[in-house]
Scaffold this active site. Sequence first.
Site, PDB file in Angstrom:
ATOM      1  N   THR A  54      45.014  43.076  37.550  1.00 37.35           N
ATOM      2  CA  THR A  54      46.049  43.654  36.677  1.00 37.35           C
ATOM      3  C   THR A  54      47.275  44.006  37.517  1.00 37.35           C
ATOM      4  OG1 THR A  54      44.398  44.565  35.173  1.00 37.35           O
ATOM      5  CG2 THR A  54      46.541  45.651  35.160  1.00 37.35           C
ATOM      6  N   THR A  95      52.110  41.591  40.038  1.00 36.49           N
ATOM      7  CA  THR A  95      51.890  40.396  40.863  1.00 36.49           C
ATOM      8  C   THR A  95      50.899  39.478  40.165  1.00 36.49           C
ATOM      9  OG1 THR A  95      52.103  41.947  42.710  1.00 36.49           O
ATOM     10  CG2 THR A  95      51.519  39.677  43.261  1.00 36.49           C
ATOM     11  N   ASP A 127      43.600  39.663  42.563  1.00 33.19           N
ATOM     12  CA  ASP A 127      44.130  40.960  42.128  1.00 33.19           C
ATOM     13  C   ASP A 127      45.232  41.417  43.086  1.00 33.19           C
ATOM     14  OD1 ASP A 127      44.412  43.266  40.660  1.00 33.19           O
ATOM     15  OD2 ASP A 127      42.399  44.045  41.027  1.00 33.19           O
ATOM     16  N   ALA A 148      47.492  44.963  44.851  1.00 40.19           N
ATOM     17  CA  ALA A 148      47.162  46.238  45.505  1.00 40.19           C
ATOM     18  C   ALA A 148      48.424  47.079  45.597  1.00 40.19           C
ATOM     19  CB  ALA A 148      46.599  45.998  46.903  1.00 40.19           C
ATOM     20  N   ASP A 149      48.232  48.394  45.652  1.00 39.36           N
ATOM     21  CA  ASP A 149      49.376  49.287  45.853  1.00 39.36           C
ATOM     22  C   ASP A 149      49.670  49.456  47.340  1.00 39.36           C
ATOM     23  OD1 ASP A 149      49.628  49.797  43.091  1.00 39.36           O
ATOM     24  OD2 ASP A 149      47.908  51.138  43.228  1.00 39.36           O
ATOM     25  N   GLY A 174      45.201  50.931  41.577  1.00 41.55           N
ATOM     26  CA  GLY A 174      45.161  51.763  40.380  1.00 41.55           C
ATOM     27  C   GLY A 174      46.514  52.207  39.891  1.00 41.55           C
ATOM     28  N   GLU A 221      38.738  46.972  37.779  1.00 41.06           N
ATOM     29  CA  GLU A 221      39.047  46.110  38.930  1.00 41.06           C
ATOM     30  C   GLU A 221      37.939  46.214  39.976  1.00 41.06           C
ATOM     31  OE1 GLU A 221      43.921  46.270  38.626  1.00 41.06           O
ATOM     32  OE2 GLU A 221      42.898  47.645  39.951  1.00 41.06           O
ATOM     33  N   LYS A 267      53.752  46.125  50.461  1.00 34.18           N
ATOM     34  CA  LYS A 267      52.445  46.777  50.269  1.00 34.18           C
ATOM     35  C   LYS A 267      51.659  46.939  51.579  1.00 34.18           C
ATOM     36  CE  LYS A 267      53.033  46.795  45.794  1.00 34.18           C
ATOM     37  NZ  LYS A 267      52.157  46.138  44.877  1.00 34.18           N
TER      38      LYS A 267
HETATM   39  C1  A5P Z   1      46.298  48.038  38.687  1.00 34.59           C
HETATM   40  O1  A5P Z   1      45.533  49.091  38.240  1.00 34.59           O
HETATM   41  C2  A5P Z   1      46.452  48.109  40.152  1.00 34.59           C
HETATM   42  O2  A5P Z   1      45.300  48.238  40.896  1.00 34.59           O
HETATM   43  C3  A5P Z   1      47.272  46.941  40.650  1.00 34.59           C
HETATM   44  O3  A5P Z   1      46.467  45.922  41.157  1.00 34.59           O
HETATM   45  C4  A5P Z   1      48.174  47.440  41.682  1.00 34.59           C
HETATM   46  O4  A5P Z   1      48.793  48.598  41.161  1.00 34.59           O
HETATM   47  C5  A5P Z   1      49.194  46.422  42.093  1.00 34.59           C
HETATM   48  O5  A5P Z   1      50.144  46.253  41.102  1.00 34.59           O
HETATM   49  P1  A5P Z   1      51.466  45.430  41.309  1.00 34.59           P
HETATM   50  O6  A5P Z   1      51.087  44.019  41.568  1.00 34.59           O
HETATM   51  O7  A5P Z   1      52.193  45.628  40.015  1.00 34.59           O
HETATM   52  O8  A5P Z   1      52.225  46.045  42.439  1.00 34.59           O
END
Ligand code: A5P
Length: 248
Positions: free
Chosen positions: A50, A53, A106, A108-109, A120, A128, A146
């Site tokens: 989610t 990206t 997926d 990541a922040d 998250g 996830e 990131k």
């Molecule tokens: C979603 O709950 C998150 O774990 C996302 O994977 C994370 O926030 C990365 O999001 P962006 O790709 O929007 O930076």
Amino acid sequence: LYSVGFKFFYDFIPSFMTRADFNSILVAKKAAATAAVDFIQDGMLVGLGTGSTVFYFIEALGQRCRAGLNITAVATSQQSFHQAQSCGISLKDSETVTSLVDLMVDGADEIDPNKNMIKGGGGALFREKLLAEASRRLIIIVDETKLVNPLGMSPLPVEVARFLYHRTLQRLEDQGYQGKLRLGRNQTPFVTDNGNYIIDIHYNRPIQHPADEHMHLKSITGVVETGLFFNIVERVIIGYQDGYTRES
Ligand code: A5P
């Protein structure tokens, strides 16, 4: 689809960033996402993460599906589910999944050199993590902003039960954590796809031992899951603002 997607992104332009900077980051996200599609092969069961990206990943995967790629996907959020559906990707209900997912992609922040992550930001951390642990391989796609060492600059999202959440927040605070209930657009609590709340913990210090930190937080009744992920990533694809990518 494009207008819906970009409206979603522009709602989240941080105040310190210009539109030009933000556009460069979108170039980096798209580069990483597009590179990840090369790992998808016919017949795979694919896990969809989610975020902004992953939005580009789903878009590119949809194009490949429309060109004849035959895969089935499982989504970690309503957002990714609906986007995948509108892109023509064949989807499986998570409750009917009995085998391992072949490959999950997926975002990541934050991610550190040991591939520990904070996730998250979009509120989908619980699904996830569940899907990542049910996958043979996990590829993370990120833009260069990131990359951190160590983790701890971004708030750590923690999913909590709504029942007596004030008490859970108090227990976190009693243990020295600075937690804030996440609010949605209309200033009411943000509710996850699982019907829970999110408390964002602001560390103001490096997270030196993510696994210990995770275990400690999870020992608090009311905490459903934390956004700390470790020992789970196979490959990271980093997108840069000039459109290049690097893998590690
Ligand atoms: C979603 O709950 C998150 O774990 C996302 O994977 C994370 O926030 C990365 O999001 P962006 O790709 O929007 O930076």
